[in-house]
Design an enzyme around this catalytic site. Structure first.
Site, PDB file in Angstrom:
ATOM      1  N   THR A  72     -25.800  29.756  47.806  1.00  0.00           N
ATOM      2  CA  THR A  72     -24.904  30.828  48.241  1.00  0.00           C
ATOM      3  C   THR A  72     -24.384  31.681  47.089  1.00  0.00           C
ATOM      4  OG1 THR A  72     -23.027  29.303  48.235  1.00  0.00           O
ATOM      5  CG2 THR A  72     -24.158  29.639  50.338  1.00  0.00           C
ATOM      6  N   CYS A  73     -24.258  31.121  45.908  1.00  0.00           N
ATOM      7  CA  CYS A  73     -23.773  31.912  44.764  1.00  0.00           C
ATOM      8  C   CYS A  73     -24.757  33.009  44.383  1.00  0.00           C
ATOM      9  CB  CYS A  73     -23.530  31.019  43.552  1.00  0.00           C
ATOM     10  SG  CYS A  73     -22.147  29.899  43.776  1.00  0.00           S
TER      11      CYS A  73
END
Length: 105
Positions: A72-73
């Site tokens: 997700t980063c």
């Protein structure tokens, strides 16, 4: 072949296009941390640090991973090189299942 022309990338997008909006939002939440597309469009996704980060698919050999994994980063999915769309669909069924979602992100 590389990029969007790769057969597995094409299978991924064909599968996603077959999903209803709720399932697509679930995928977006899983791989970006948000279930909504930015107001200015998909190309304006940001990482958790606020820096613009385009969505990417990264290929992974099946010997290394049999399920997709989200980062997700970085708005990224590590996508195993599935032989067919059925195997890809089954893997996403498992990865996006609420019972397993934390294991694949």
């Amino acid at each position: 072949e590389a990029g969007a022309a790769h057969p597995v990338a094409a299978m991924f997008w064909a599968e996603v296009e077959s999903w209803d909006p709720e399932r697509r939002a679930q995928l977006l939440q899983w791989c970006t941390g948000t279930s909504r597309v930015p107001v200015n469009g998909f190309e304006h996704l940001q990482g958790r640090d606020g820096v613009a980060r385009r969505f990417t698919l990264t290929s992974v050999e099946l010997e290394s991973a049999v399920y997709p994994r989200a980062h997700t980063c970085f708005n990224r999915i590590d996508l195993p090189l599935f032989a067919d769309r059925s195997a890809l669909a089954t893997a996403f069924d498992v990865a996006l299942d609420a019972e397993h979602v934390a294991a694949f992100s």
